[in-house]
Design a protein around this motif. Structure first.
Motif, short mmCIF file in Angstrom:
data_model
loop_
_atom_site.label_atom_id
_atom_site.label_comp_id
_atom_site.label_asym_id
_atom_site.label_seq_id
_atom_site.Cartn_x
_atom_site.Cartn_y
_atom_site.Cartn_z
N ALA A 5 -42.97 31.11 -15.24
CA ALA A 5 -43.35 30.95 -13.84
C ALA A 5 -43.08 32.22 -13.04
CB ALA A 5 -42.58 29.77 -13.24
N ASP A 6 -43.88 32.42 -11.99
CA ASP A 6 -43.58 33.47 -11.03
C ASP A 6 -42.20 33.20 -10.42
OD1 ASP A 6 -46.08 34.42 -11.60
OD2 ASP A 6 -47.00 33.71 -9.74
N THR A 7 -41.56 34.23 -9.88
CA THR A 7 -40.19 34.04 -9.41
C THR A 7 -39.95 34.69 -8.05
OG1 THR A 7 -37.84 34.27 -10.03
CG2 THR A 7 -39.28 36.15 -10.48
N ASP A 8 -39.00 34.12 -7.32
CA ASP A 8 -38.45 34.78 -6.14
C ASP A 8 -36.93 34.79 -6.22
OD1 ASP A 8 -37.85 32.13 -5.68
OD2 ASP A 8 -39.03 31.96 -3.84
N ASP A 9 -36.40 34.68 -7.46
CA ASP A 9 -34.96 34.75 -7.68
C ASP A 9 -34.59 36.22 -7.86
OD1 ASP A 9 -32.31 34.49 -8.33
OD2 ASP A 9 -32.61 32.95 -9.86
N TYR A 10 -34.54 36.94 -6.76
CA TYR A 10 -34.33 38.38 -6.79
C TYR A 10 -32.94 38.73 -7.34
CZ TYR A 10 -38.07 37.50 -3.44
OH TYR A 10 -39.20 37.03 -2.82
N ARG A 11 -31.97 37.92 -6.99
CA ARG A 11 -30.60 38.15 -7.48
C ARG A 11 -30.57 38.17 -9.00
NH1 ARG A 11 -25.54 37.50 -5.43
NH2 ARG A 11 -26.45 36.76 -3.47
N ALA A 12 -31.20 37.18 -9.61
CA ALA A 12 -31.20 37.11 -11.07
C ALA A 12 -31.90 38.31 -11.69
CB ALA A 12 -31.87 35.82 -11.53
N LEU A 13 -32.97 38.77 -11.07
CA LEU A 13 -33.69 39.93 -11.59
C LEU A 13 -32.79 41.16 -11.62
CD1 LEU A 13 -37.13 39.55 -9.76
CD2 LEU A 13 -36.65 39.05 -12.16
N PHE A 14 -32.04 41.38 -10.56
CA PHE A 14 -31.22 42.58 -10.49
C PHE A 14 -29.94 42.46 -11.32
CE2 PHE A 14 -33.51 43.18 -6.33
CZ PHE A 14 -34.25 44.28 -6.76
N LEU A 15 -29.35 41.27 -11.34
CA LEU A 15 -28.14 41.10 -12.13
C LEU A 15 -28.40 41.28 -13.61
CD1 LEU A 15 -26.38 38.08 -10.35
CD2 LEU A 15 -25.72 40.50 -10.28
N ALA A 16 -29.55 40.84 -14.07
CA ALA A 16 -29.90 40.93 -15.49
C ALA A 16 -30.63 42.22 -15.84
CB ALA A 16 -30.74 39.72 -15.89
N ALA A 17 -30.83 43.10 -14.87
CA ALA A 17 -31.57 44.35 -15.10
C ALA A 17 -32.89 44.09 -15.80
CB ALA A 17 -30.71 45.32 -15.92
N VAL A 18 -33.65 43.16 -15.25
CA VAL A 18 -34.93 42.75 -15.85
C VAL A 18 -35.96 43.88 -15.69
CG1 VAL A 18 -36.86 41.14 -15.61
CG2 VAL A 18 -34.51 40.31 -15.47
N PRO A 19 -36.71 44.20 -16.75
CA PRO A 19 -37.76 45.21 -16.62
C PRO A 19 -38.84 44.78 -15.63
CG PRO A 19 -37.26 44.77 -18.93
CD PRO A 19 -36.57 43.71 -18.13
N LEU A 20 -39.29 45.72 -14.80
CA LEU A 20 -40.25 45.42 -13.76
C LEU A 20 -41.45 46.36 -13.88
CD1 LEU A 20 -37.72 45.10 -10.79
CD2 LEU A 20 -38.86 43.22 -11.99
N LEU A 21 -42.63 45.77 -13.83
CA LEU A 21 -43.89 46.52 -13.87
C LEU A 21 -44.38 46.68 -12.44
CD1 LEU A 21 -46.89 45.71 -16.26
CD2 LEU A 21 -47.12 46.87 -14.08
N ASP A 22 -44.31 47.89 -11.92
CA ASP A 22 -44.66 48.19 -10.54
C ASP A 22 -46.12 48.64 -10.50
OD1 ASP A 22 -45.06 49.57 -8.05
OD2 ASP A 22 -42.89 49.77 -7.85
#
Length: 369
Positions: A5-22
């Motif tokens: 699913a799409d997400t707006d859990d920004y905290r989890a993204l940064f805490l887990a150092a999730v790869p991001l496609l900009d």
């Protein structure tokens, strides 16, 4: 690849150092991005500008049509291949554009048509950036901040990794913090620096009210400035103070600014490296000429030139120790003493690096009990 699913859990993204496609245009990415983000844009800067002009003159439908015209055929296939490769390499990642709107929707749809279900960050870069701005203030308020202070050459940066929890501000800023602190690589943008700092503090704040050690800095690290909430907190924070004799501090400065920086220049410029290294240090010294005073500046500059000449002749590094010792004793030490006298925060401990590392570990264990 199974759908997520799409997400707006920004905290989890940064805490887990999730790869991001900009998927933003390169100019947008250069102004500000996140440590784990990779820029694979839907449109180049020129294409985005053309679409923007079309939108203003002819409306959204015409702008979308132009975008599809510009990103078509082999161009579309090449960009799709790059997105697909990123998605396969980072199956836990997410993609975003500026606001989580049309550009990321298009990329997501084209990936889906290629058989790859890849989720988006709702709200895009703007929402992620807003989260970090807000979290930075919360982290600063929720953490016990202790500063690592000490005279120039005490090895404050060397102490940080020996402490229970620390953030290397100079490492994030890619600058050693002094008049001579520039490295060969450029500093990040102010936004990139703030983003990396906010993420580092967010991770420490997750454990509840923790003690985090930061190197004592002025308002600026090179051309970057500390965010006002952090600067205000640091102005009254308690500190631990490194206390090393002048001879020890000369060796630290020698290692950082002569040996290490010299190796960097040689790696980057080959045989021209030593000359460029000398020019850099003389240029940095010249920028401090007014504060040094003309007579002292001339004396230190002459010692520095003689040191580089002796080093080139294979006569060792003692000449560098001479100008470093004079600069520390006659310039940096009086300045540090004056600034320390203006500080409000208490000194919790004083000693050498190993002693302060032991003190901090014992303090941390005592707080856990």
């Amino acid at each position: 690849m199974s759908a997520r699913a799409d997400t707006d859990d920004y905290r989890a993204l940064f805490l887990a150092a999730v790869p991001l496609l900009d998927t933003r245009a390169p100019a947008e990415f250069e102004r500000g991005a996140f440590p784990t983000a990779r820029n694979l844009p839907l449109m180049t800067d020129d294409e985005r500008a053309a679409v923007g002009t079309c939108y203003k003159q002819r409306g959204q439908a015409a702008a979308i049509a132009l975008g599809h015209e510009l990103v078509a055929g082999e161009v579309r296939e090449a960009r799709l291949a790059a997105w697909a490769a990123f998605a396969r390499a980072h199956p836990d990642g997410y993609l975003y554009c500026f606001r989580g709107g049309l550009r990321s929707e298009i990329v997501q749809r084209w990936l889906a048509e290629a058989g790859i279900a890849y989720p988006r960050v709702r709200g895009g870069y703007k929402a992620l950036r807003r989260f970090l701005i807000d979290s930075l203030a919360k982290s600063i308020a929720g953490l016990d901040i202790v500063l690592v202070s000490g005279r120039t050459g005490s090895g404050k940066t060397r102490l940080l990794p020996l402490l229970p929890r620390s953030v290397d501000l100079e490492g994030l800023a890619k600058h050693r913090g002094s008049t001579f602190g520039r490295l060969l690589e450029p500093q990040p943008t102010q936004i990139d620096f703030e983003n990396a700092l906010a993420i580092a503090l967010l991770r420490h704040a997750e454990g509840g009210r923790q003690t985090v050690y930061l190197e004592d800095e002025g308002h600026n690290i090179g051309r970057l400035y500390l965010p006002p909430p952090l600067r205000e907190r640091m102005a009254v924070a308690p500190r631990i103070e490194l206390d090393h004799p002048l001879a020890d501090r000369v060796e630290v400065v020698l290692e950082d600014y002569v040996i290490d920086l010299g190796e960097r220049f040689r790696a980057a410029a080959g045989d021209d490296g030593p000359a460029r290294h000398r020019e850099r240090l003389q240029g940095d010294l010249a920028r401090a000429r007014k504060r040094l005073g003309g007579e002292r500046y001339q004396a230190v500059s002459a010692l520095m030139d003689a040191a580089f000449a002796a080093q080139a002749r294979g006569e060792g590094l003692d000449g560098h120790r001479a100008w470093i010792a004079r600069l520390l004793a006659e310039y940096y030490d009086p300045m540090y003493d004056y600034q320390a006298a203006q500080r409000d925060g208490p000194v919790l401990a004083r000693g050498r690096r190993e002693e302060l590392a032991t003190w901090a570990a014992q303090r941390d264990r005592a707080h856990e009990q």
